[in-house]
Design an enzyme around this catalytic site. Structure first.
Site, mmCIF file in Angstrom:
data_model
loop_
_atom_site.group_PDB
_atom_site.id
_atom_site.type_symbol
_atom_site.label_atom_id
_atom_site.label_comp_id
_atom_site.label_asym_id
_atom_site.label_seq_id
_atom_site.Cartn_x
_atom_site.Cartn_y
_atom_site.Cartn_z
ATOM 1 N N CYS A 114 74.056 -113.623 21.918
ATOM 2 C CA CYS A 114 73.997 -114.858 21.398
ATOM 3 C C CYS A 114 75.133 -115.881 21.686
ATOM 4 C CB CYS A 114 73.552 -115.189 19.969
ATOM 5 S SG CYS A 114 74.897 -115.117 18.856
ATOM 6 N N GLU A 115 75.118 -116.980 22.099
ATOM 7 C CA GLU A 115 76.330 -117.982 22.593
ATOM 8 C C GLU A 115 76.817 -118.769 21.240
ATOM 9 O OE1 GLU A 115 74.229 -121.076 24.686
ATOM 10 O OE2 GLU A 115 74.040 -122.329 22.793
ATOM 11 N N HIS A 116 76.277 -118.298 20.198
ATOM 12 C CA HIS A 116 77.205 -118.767 18.840
ATOM 13 C C HIS A 116 78.274 -117.653 18.400
ATOM 14 C CE1 HIS A 116 73.089 -121.116 18.179
ATOM 15 N NE2 HIS A 116 74.055 -121.716 18.934
ATOM 16 N N HIS A 117 77.937 -116.312 18.492
ATOM 17 C CA HIS A 117 78.564 -115.242 17.862
ATOM 18 C C HIS A 117 79.096 -114.299 18.845
ATOM 19 C CE1 HIS A 117 76.186 -116.976 14.440
ATOM 20 N NE2 HIS A 117 77.654 -116.926 13.744
ATOM 21 N N GLN A 171 67.740 -117.987 22.081
ATOM 22 C CA GLN A 171 66.443 -117.499 22.519
ATOM 23 C C GLN A 171 65.645 -118.578 23.117
ATOM 24 O OE1 GLN A 171 64.723 -114.771 19.877
ATOM 25 N NE2 GLN A 171 62.552 -115.082 20.404
ATOM 26 N N HIS A 173 68.181 -110.769 16.204
ATOM 27 C CA HIS A 173 69.529 -111.320 16.575
ATOM 28 C C HIS A 173 70.485 -110.591 15.626
ATOM 29 C CE1 HIS A 173 68.276 -115.105 18.565
ATOM 30 N NE2 HIS A 173 67.249 -114.612 18.287
ATOM 31 N N CYS A 233 73.448 -111.288 15.039
ATOM 32 C CA CYS A 233 74.273 -112.442 14.210
ATOM 33 C C CYS A 233 73.531 -112.767 12.751
ATOM 34 C CB CYS A 233 74.760 -113.541 14.709
ATOM 35 S SG CYS A 233 73.126 -114.503 15.253
HETATM 36 N N1 LIG Z 1 67.953 -121.614 17.202
HETATM 37 C C1 LIG Z 1 68.688 -120.597 17.227
HETATM 38 N N2 LIG Z 1 69.566 -120.252 16.649
HETATM 39 C C2 LIG Z 1 70.256 -119.283 16.835
HETATM 40 C C3 LIG Z 1 70.023 -118.333 17.838
HETATM 41 N N3 LIG Z 1 71.034 -117.108 17.746
HETATM 42 C C4 LIG Z 1 71.722 -117.514 16.627
HETATM 43 N N4 LIG Z 1 71.272 -118.727 16.038
HETATM 44 C C5 LIG Z 1 71.647 -119.335 14.845
HETATM 45 O O1 LIG Z 1 72.795 -120.258 15.238
HETATM 46 C C6 LIG Z 1 73.367 -120.603 14.049
HETATM 47 C C7 LIG Z 1 74.717 -120.989 14.104
HETATM 48 O O2 LIG Z 1 75.013 -121.726 12.960
HETATM 49 P P1 LIG Z 1 76.619 -122.191 12.224
HETATM 50 O O3 LIG Z 1 76.417 -122.698 11.004
HETATM 51 O O4 LIG Z 1 77.139 -123.013 13.516
HETATM 52 O O5 LIG Z 1 77.411 -120.753 12.233
HETATM 53 P P2 LIG Z 1 77.474 -119.666 11.327
HETATM 54 O O6 LIG Z 1 78.296 -120.434 10.128
HETATM 55 O O7 LIG Z 1 77.982 -118.273 11.922
HETATM 56 O O8 LIG Z 1 76.214 -119.504 10.769
HETATM 57 P P3 LIG Z 1 75.500 -118.309 9.609
HETATM 58 O O9 LIG Z 1 74.900 -117.467 10.944
HETATM 59 O O10 LIG Z 1 74.335 -118.904 9.019
HETATM 60 O O11 LIG Z 1 76.422 -117.658 8.932
HETATM 61 C C8 LIG Z 1 72.983 -119.699 12.818
HETATM 62 O O12 LIG Z 1 72.036 -120.148 12.120
HETATM 63 C C9 LIG Z 1 72.243 -118.595 13.889
HETATM 64 O O13 LIG Z 1 71.442 -117.808 13.116
HETATM 65 C C10 LIG Z 1 69.144 -118.731 18.752
HETATM 66 O O14 LIG Z 1 68.850 -117.946 19.795
HETATM 67 N N5 LIG Z 1 68.388 -119.818 18.480
HETATM 68 ZN ZN LIG Z 2 74.456 -115.591 16.849
#
Ligand SMILES: Nc1nc2c(ncn2[C@@H]2O[C@H](COP(=O)(O)OP(=O)(O)OP(=O)(O)O)[C@@H](O)[C@H]2O)c(=O)[nH]1
Ligand SMILES: [Zn+2]
Length: 212
Positions: A99-102, A140, A168, A170
């Site tokens: 995932c690009e966020h984590h 995704q 996921h 994460c």
């Molecule tokens: N729509 C979508 N969200 C994703 C995907 N992979 C991870 N996420 C979400 O990306 C979001 C990032 O949220 P943030 O609040 O910026 O980051 P965070 O504080 O690490 O969020 P938490 O996971 O809720 O602790 C989270 O809700 C993840 O579950 C994906 O493929 N699609």
């Molecule tokens: Zn993630």
């Protein structure tokens, strides 16, 4: 020039990224050592000495999708299929992405259907397209749309259907910590988008495998 640096340059070109200067292999390994120190480890202990090198190699493999173009995989088609123009489904294509966020794993399966228009593609090529997009940082939703878009653009079939179901890490290993939660995403183009009956046929064939 170091082969890895060269590869990163190729990657930047293929993904049309802004013209950023790629770090050297030595800089990448130093960054991994920084992470090891940051989590409270000793990068000089025997078990970790080769870890920066291993991580750089693993990243090269896991993110090799930036250096690859799906059009290269989908370009070779077959027209001698006895006039076959009905639904082709390749289901349960397993993939690993990040995932690009984590930057932690997304593990799942893709199901792809298309309605050929005079030509079909080798079945393995659909799975190769999944891997090209999986081996990049992803959401995704984007990955689902990219797979469908590439098949639609290159093969020009009457329609493409892509469903991805994935877990996921994460969501499982950190944060909300929900193991087993599955995310489903769909993209439909052409006849699948315009004709709900085609969507239903695709879905029910996925569910039953054609057995009823
Ligand atoms: N729509 C979508 N969200 C994703 C995907 N992979 C991870 N996420 C979400 O990306 C979001 C990032 O949220 P943030 O609040 O910026 O980051 P965070 O504080 O690490 O969020 P938490 O996971 O809720 O602790 C989270 O809700 C993840 O579950 C994906 O493929 N699609
Ligand atoms: Zn993630």
């Amino acid at each position: 020039m170091d082969a890895i640096v060269k590869k990163f340059e190729d990657i930047a070109g293929a993904a049309s990224l802004p013209d950023v200067e790629r770090p050297s292999r030595a800089e990448v390994e130093a960054a991994v050592r920084t992470l090891l120190l940051w989590i409270g480890e000793n990068p000089e202990r025997e078990g970790l000495l080769a870890t920066p090198d291993r991580v750089a190699k693993a990243y090269t493999e896991m993110f090799s999708g930036y250096g690859r173009d799906p059009a290269d995989e989908l370009g070779r088609t077959f027209e001698e299929v006895a006039g076959f123009d009905d639904l082709v489904i390749e289901k349960d294509i397993t993939f690993h992405s990040h995932c690009e966020h984590h930057m932690v794993p997304i593990i799942g399966k893709a199901h792809i259907g298309y309605l050929p228009d005079g030509k079909v593609v080798g079945l393995s090529k659909l799975a190769r397209v999944v891997d090209i997009f999986a081996q990049r940082l992803q959401t995704q939703e984007a990955m689902t749309a990219q797979i469908a878009g590439a098949i639609q653009d290159v093969l020009n079939p009457r329609g493409v259907a892509v469903i991805i179901e994935a877990e996921h890490m994460c969501m499982a290993m950190r944060g909300i910590r929900k193991q087993g939660a599955t995310t489903l995403t769909t993209t439909f183009t052409g006849a699948f988008r315009d004709n709900p009956e085609e969507q239903v046929r695709f879905m029910s064939l996925l569910r039953t495998g054609g057995r009823g």
